[in-house]
Scaffold this motif. Structure first.
Motif, short mmCIF file in Angstrom:
data_model
loop_
_atom_site.label_atom_id
_atom_site.label_comp_id
_atom_site.label_asym_id
_atom_site.label_seq_id
_atom_site.Cartn_x
_atom_site.Cartn_y
_atom_site.Cartn_z
N ARG A 158 -20.60 158.96 20.32
CA ARG A 158 -20.62 158.38 21.60
C ARG A 158 -19.25 157.29 21.82
O ARG A 158 -18.70 157.20 22.84
N ASP A 159 -19.04 156.58 20.77
CA ASP A 159 -17.83 155.61 20.85
C ASP A 159 -16.37 156.47 21.21
O ASP A 159 -15.49 156.15 22.02
N HIS A 160 -16.44 157.77 20.51
CA HIS A 160 -15.01 158.54 20.73
C HIS A 160 -15.06 158.65 22.14
O HIS A 160 -13.86 158.99 22.64
N LEU A 161 -16.09 159.05 22.85
CA LEU A 161 -16.14 159.52 24.29
C LEU A 161 -15.86 158.46 25.22
O LEU A 161 -15.62 158.51 26.43
N GLY A 162 -16.08 157.08 24.69
CA GLY A 162 -16.06 156.04 25.41
C GLY A 162 -17.11 155.63 26.42
O GLY A 162 -16.74 155.16 27.46
N LEU A 163 -18.26 155.97 26.08
CA LEU A 163 -19.48 156.03 26.96
C LEU A 163 -20.53 154.73 26.49
O LEU A 163 -20.41 154.78 25.05
N THR A 164 -20.92 154.21 27.30
CA THR A 164 -21.99 153.35 27.12
C THR A 164 -23.32 154.25 26.45
O THR A 164 -23.35 155.60 26.58
N GLN A 165 -24.25 153.63 26.02
CA GLN A 165 -25.58 154.26 25.66
C GLN A 165 -26.32 154.96 26.94
O GLN A 165 -26.92 155.96 26.84
N ALA A 166 -26.28 154.24 27.62
CA ALA A 166 -26.74 154.70 29.08
C ALA A 166 -26.27 155.74 29.84
O ALA A 166 -26.52 157.04 30.14
N GLU A 167 -24.84 155.82 29.55
CA GLU A 167 -23.94 157.13 30.19
C GLU A 167 -24.12 158.23 29.31
O GLU A 167 -24.26 159.45 29.71
N PHE A 168 -24.29 157.97 27.87
CA PHE A 168 -24.41 159.15 26.95
C PHE A 168 -25.61 159.64 27.14
O PHE A 168 -25.83 160.99 27.06
N THR A 173 -31.39 158.81 12.51
CA THR A 173 -32.31 159.80 12.51
C THR A 173 -32.03 160.80 13.26
O THR A 173 -33.07 161.86 13.54
N CYS A 174 -31.10 160.97 13.95
CA CYS A 174 -30.68 162.31 14.64
C CYS A 174 -30.85 163.57 13.90
O CYS A 174 -30.29 163.44 12.82
N PRO A 175 -31.45 164.58 14.35
CA PRO A 175 -31.51 165.67 13.54
C PRO A 175 -30.07 166.36 13.33
O PRO A 175 -29.27 166.20 14.38
N ASP A 176 -29.79 166.77 12.36
CA ASP A 176 -28.53 167.50 12.07
C ASP A 176 -28.09 168.31 12.92
O ASP A 176 -26.94 168.65 13.28
N CYS A 177 -28.97 169.47 13.25
CA CYS A 177 -28.61 170.44 14.28
C CYS A 177 -28.20 169.70 15.69
O CYS A 177 -27.50 170.42 16.42
N THR A 178 -28.97 168.71 15.88
CA THR A 178 -28.68 168.16 17.25
C THR A 178 -27.46 167.49 17.25
O THR A 178 -26.47 167.75 18.20
N ARG A 179 -27.02 166.83 16.01
CA ARG A 179 -25.55 166.18 15.75
C ARG A 179 -24.56 167.08 16.05
O ARG A 179 -23.43 167.04 16.68
N LEU A 180 -24.68 168.39 15.40
CA LEU A 180 -23.82 169.37 15.29
C LEU A 180 -23.66 169.97 16.79
O LEU A 180 -22.50 170.28 17.26
N LEU A 181 -24.56 169.93 17.62
CA LEU A 181 -24.47 170.51 18.90
C LEU A 181 -23.77 169.50 19.65
O LEU A 181 -22.76 169.82 20.42
N LEU A 182 -24.08 168.28 19.37
CA LEU A 182 -23.12 167.12 20.14
C LEU A 182 -21.74 166.92 19.65
O LEU A 182 -20.86 166.98 20.72
N LEU A 183 -21.43 167.46 18.42
CA LEU A 183 -20.10 167.23 18.11
C LEU A 183 -19.50 168.50 18.70
O LEU A 183 -18.23 168.36 19.01
N GLN A 184 -20.04 169.92 18.84
CA GLN A 184 -19.30 170.84 19.54
C GLN A 184 -19.11 170.78 20.98
O GLN A 184 -18.15 171.10 21.43
N VAL A 185 -20.24 170.11 21.62
CA VAL A 185 -20.16 170.00 23.16
C VAL A 185 -19.06 169.06 23.56
O VAL A 185 -18.55 169.00 24.50
N THR A 186 -19.09 168.26 22.59
CA THR A 186 -17.97 166.75 22.98
C THR A 186 -16.60 167.36 22.49
O THR A 186 -15.50 166.76 22.45
N GLY A 187 -16.21 168.31 21.94
CA GLY A 187 -15.22 168.88 21.34
C GLY A 187 -14.70 168.15 19.97
O GLY A 187 -13.45 168.53 19.58
N LEU A 188 -15.51 167.51 19.32
CA LEU A 188 -15.14 166.84 18.15
C LEU A 188 -15.24 167.83 16.81
O LEU A 188 -14.48 167.48 15.89
N TYR A 189 -15.95 168.93 16.86
CA TYR A 189 -15.83 169.81 16.09
C TYR A 189 -16.08 171.21 16.62
O TYR A 189 -16.83 171.64 17.41
N SER A 190 -15.06 172.03 16.02
CA SER A 190 -15.55 173.55 16.60
C SER A 190 -15.18 174.43 15.31
O SER A 190 -14.54 174.10 14.47
N ARG A 191 -15.78 175.32 15.24
CA ARG A 191 -15.83 176.41 14.18
C ARG A 191 -14.49 177.46 14.46
O ARG A 191 -14.58 177.71 15.39
#
Length: 110
Positions: free
Chosen positions: A63-73, A92-110
């Motif tokens: 979220r910080d990387h995107l510069g968004l508030t909690q409400a915006e994110f 406690t964010c599920p690992d699969c959800t975190r991976l999807l967030l990383l991918q959709v935000t462009g922070l990680y791609s395979r």
């Protein structure tokens, strides 16, 4: 890295507190099918480092990387605000959800 290797290595990355230890162990793993004396490529080491970084990145840092508030994110990704607050508070964010967030935000791609 194929899907099976990724799945195994993602799980291992989550269990390692030490980035360098993970990279060293994973690079030498039999998962690659290399001969024991095979040269480890710099690309493999770099990719393993990226994988560990992604697997261990908390939602707050995404979220910080995107510069968004909690409400915006929460609004952008349709995450209930209380859920996001809990994820950020206790990790406690599920690992699969975190991976999807990383991918959709462009922070990680395979």
């Amino acid at each position: 890295m194929n899907d099976k290797q990724f799945c195994v290595l993602w799980g291992e990355a989550l269990s390692y507190a030490d980035r360098d230890g993970f990279i060293s162990d994973a690079a030498l793993s039999s998962i690659w099918g290399d001969a024991e004396d095979a040269q480890i490529s710099a690309d493999r080491l770099r990719e393993l480092g990226r994988l560990w970084d992604a697997a261990n990145m908390p939602v707050r840092r995404i979220r910080d990387h995107l510069g968004l508030t909690q409400a915006e994110f929460a609004q952008r990704y349709l995450i209930p605000m209380r859920t996001l607050q809990r994820w950020e508070k206790d990790g406690t964010c599920p690992d699969c959800t975190r991976l999807l967030l990383l991918q959709v935000t462009g922070l990680y791609s395979r």
